[in-house]
Design an enzyme around this catalytic site. Sequence first.
Site, PDB file in Angstrom:
ATOM      1  CB  SER A 185      -0.869   0.034   1.253  1.00 41.82           C
ATOM      2  OG  SER A 185      -1.573  -1.161   1.411  1.00 41.82           O
ATOM      3  CE  LYS A 238      -4.748  -1.053   2.139  1.00 40.98           C
ATOM      4  NZ  LYS A 238      -5.355  -2.168   2.849  1.00 40.98           N
ATOM      5  CE  LYS A 256       1.834   2.124   4.883  1.00 46.44           C
ATOM      6  NZ  LYS A 256       1.217   1.211   3.912  1.00 46.44           N
TER       7      LYS A 256
HETATM    8  P1  NAD Z   1       5.827  -5.848   7.443  1.00 39.95           P
HETATM    9  O1  NAD Z   1       6.579  -4.695   8.008  1.00 39.95           O
HETATM   10  O2  NAD Z   1       5.429  -6.977   8.330  1.00 39.95           O
HETATM   11  O3  NAD Z   1       6.667  -6.510   6.203  1.00 39.95           O
HETATM   12  C1  NAD Z   1       7.453  -5.797   5.293  1.00 39.95           C
HETATM   13  C2  NAD Z   1       8.636  -6.670   4.871  1.00 39.95           C
HETATM   14  O4  NAD Z   1       9.404  -5.966   3.893  1.00 39.95           O
HETATM   15  C3  NAD Z   1       9.598  -6.976   6.034  1.00 39.95           C
HETATM   16  O5  NAD Z   1       9.847  -8.386   6.094  1.00 39.95           O
HETATM   17  C4  NAD Z   1      10.861  -6.185   5.681  1.00 39.95           C
HETATM   18  O6  NAD Z   1      12.047  -6.803   6.135  1.00 39.95           O
HETATM   19  C5  NAD Z   1      10.775  -6.178   4.159  1.00 39.95           C
HETATM   20  N1  NAD Z   1      11.544  -5.114   3.503  1.00 39.95           N
HETATM   21  C6  NAD Z   1      11.601  -3.790   3.815  1.00 39.95           C
HETATM   22  N2  NAD Z   1      12.394  -3.140   2.931  1.00 39.95           N
HETATM   23  C7  NAD Z   1      12.828  -4.073   2.039  1.00 39.95           C
HETATM   24  C8  NAD Z   1      13.651  -4.012   0.880  1.00 39.95           C
HETATM   25  N3  NAD Z   1      14.182  -2.859   0.454  1.00 39.95           N
HETATM   26  N4  NAD Z   1      13.881  -5.158   0.191  1.00 39.95           N
HETATM   27  C9  NAD Z   1      13.342  -6.341   0.601  1.00 39.95           C
HETATM   28  N5  NAD Z   1      12.555  -6.453   1.701  1.00 39.95           N
HETATM   29  C10 NAD Z   1      12.305  -5.338   2.404  1.00 39.95           C
HETATM   30  O7  NAD Z   1       4.552  -5.214   6.741  1.00 39.95           O
HETATM   31  P2  NAD Z   1       3.178  -5.954   6.322  1.00 39.95           P
HETATM   32  O8  NAD Z   1       2.215  -5.876   7.450  1.00 39.95           O
HETATM   33  O9  NAD Z   1       3.487  -7.264   5.687  1.00 39.95           O
HETATM   34  O10 NAD Z   1       2.629  -4.921   5.229  1.00 39.95           O
HETATM   35  C11 NAD Z   1       3.140  -4.865   3.912  1.00 39.95           C
HETATM   36  C12 NAD Z   1       2.245  -3.917   3.106  1.00 39.95           C
HETATM   37  O11 NAD Z   1       0.905  -4.422   3.094  1.00 39.95           O
HETATM   38  C13 NAD Z   1       2.165  -2.499   3.708  1.00 39.95           C
HETATM   39  O12 NAD Z   1       2.130  -1.563   2.666  1.00 39.95           O
HETATM   40  C14 NAD Z   1       0.854  -2.533   4.478  1.00 39.95           C
HETATM   41  O13 NAD Z   1       0.274  -1.239   4.622  1.00 39.95           O
HETATM   42  C15 NAD Z   1       0.020  -3.441   3.596  1.00 39.95           C
HETATM   43  N6  NAD Z   1      -1.076  -4.128   4.285  1.00 39.95           N
HETATM   44  C16 NAD Z   1      -0.899  -4.670   5.526  1.00 39.95           C
HETATM   45  C17 NAD Z   1      -1.968  -5.299   6.165  1.00 39.95           C
HETATM   46  C18 NAD Z   1      -1.822  -5.902   7.547  1.00 39.95           C
HETATM   47  O14 NAD Z   1      -2.845  -6.205   8.167  1.00 39.95           O
HETATM   48  N7  NAD Z   1      -0.616  -6.067   8.069  1.00 39.95           N
HETATM   49  C19 NAD Z   1      -3.219  -5.407   5.515  1.00 39.95           C
HETATM   50  C20 NAD Z   1      -3.357  -4.885   4.238  1.00 39.95           C
HETATM   51  C21 NAD Z   1      -2.279  -4.244   3.616  1.00 39.95           C
END
Ligand code: NAD
Length: 298
Positions: free
Chosen positions: A95, A170, A238
């Site tokens: 997102s 979104k 965010k």
């Molecule tokens: P998270 O922080 O758990 O996971 C992000 C991952 O990206 C981590 O494992 C991190 O190490 C990795 N990362 C960061 N920078 C990187 C890079 N340059 N190269 C490779 N890996 C890298 O976050 P999440 O909860 O999985 O959310 C991911 C996305 O999905 C976000 O944009 C969030 O807003 C969206 N989202 C989350 C949810 C939820 O309930 N958690 C629901 C819908 C959407």
Amino acid sequence: MRIGFIGLGIMGKPMAKNLLKAGHTLEVYDIVEAQVKELVAAGAAAASSPKDVAARNDLIITMLPNSPHVKKAVLGEGGVIEGAKPGSVLVDMSSIAPLASLEVAAELAKKGIEMLDAPVSGGEPKAIDGTLAIMVGGKEAVFEKVKDVLLKMGASAVLCGDIGAGNVTKLANQIIVALNIAAMSEAFVLATKAGVDPERVFNAIKGGLAGSTVLNAKAPMVLEGNYKPGFRIELHIKDLQNALDTAHETGTPILLTSQVMEIMQALKVDGKQSDDHGGIIQFYEKLAGVKVRKGGAK
Ligand code: NAD
């Protein structure tokens, strides 16, 4: 179709696992090695950089926190753009700001690489079940090419418009969720202070017009005082920041969103940024001097 997956956090990990379960071969990368190891144990191959992932796969999926992370992994040194072949497709399921999707897609287009923005709704439980709602922006022909793969992670995948439209959708989703949680919080605090058990209020109204998926998901948690994430307040901040930026860029006053943003900022100052967004109710509880719990005032 050879698939690469970058970003194996709360969401990316179960999404990637669902692709493996569906029989796809998968190559994965995350800056945190432990995340990669878990996927390798589940049958994926490990790559050493986003460039490496892109060089060996036709479809590259990213699931990263926000715009700067996507720009770094895709356009930065050792990024997807350095390895991807012309004709390959990047599907960014993070997102992020719609404008960032446009910028990344424009750079990729110079090298003949296609892109869709395809953020999701549903959180970790639906990521695990493979029943996410996926909202997509980009060319129809590209969408049709990857739709079957998306449907291994989601129950629905809807093309909303050109590139960036997925993330605009979104933002709309996140505004509605945030305002619903705030409305639920105000209502439950009022009921509690007026001497009515908020659990009975929930049971009485959930089948009526005020009922919603948000209410059904969050009310049982807040009535127990449970704010374990789920979706962290800091991630919702965010999203609302991206919504406010987009609103200002497009000349759209979004008054209620800015109020809920300030409520979330206050909770962050109070050290609650890692709580689930259902924890918004704590702001109202503090103002009114009451705790909302099953059975009435605490
Ligand atoms: P998270 O922080 O758990 O996971 C992000 C991952 O990206 C981590 O494992 C991190 O190490 C990795 N990362 C960061 N920078 C990187 C890079 N340059 N190269 C490779 N890996 C890298 O976050 P999440 O909860 O999985 O959310 C991911 C996305 O999905 C976000 O944009 C969030 O807003 C969206 N989202 C989350 C949810 C939820 O309930 N958690 C629901 C819908 C959407």
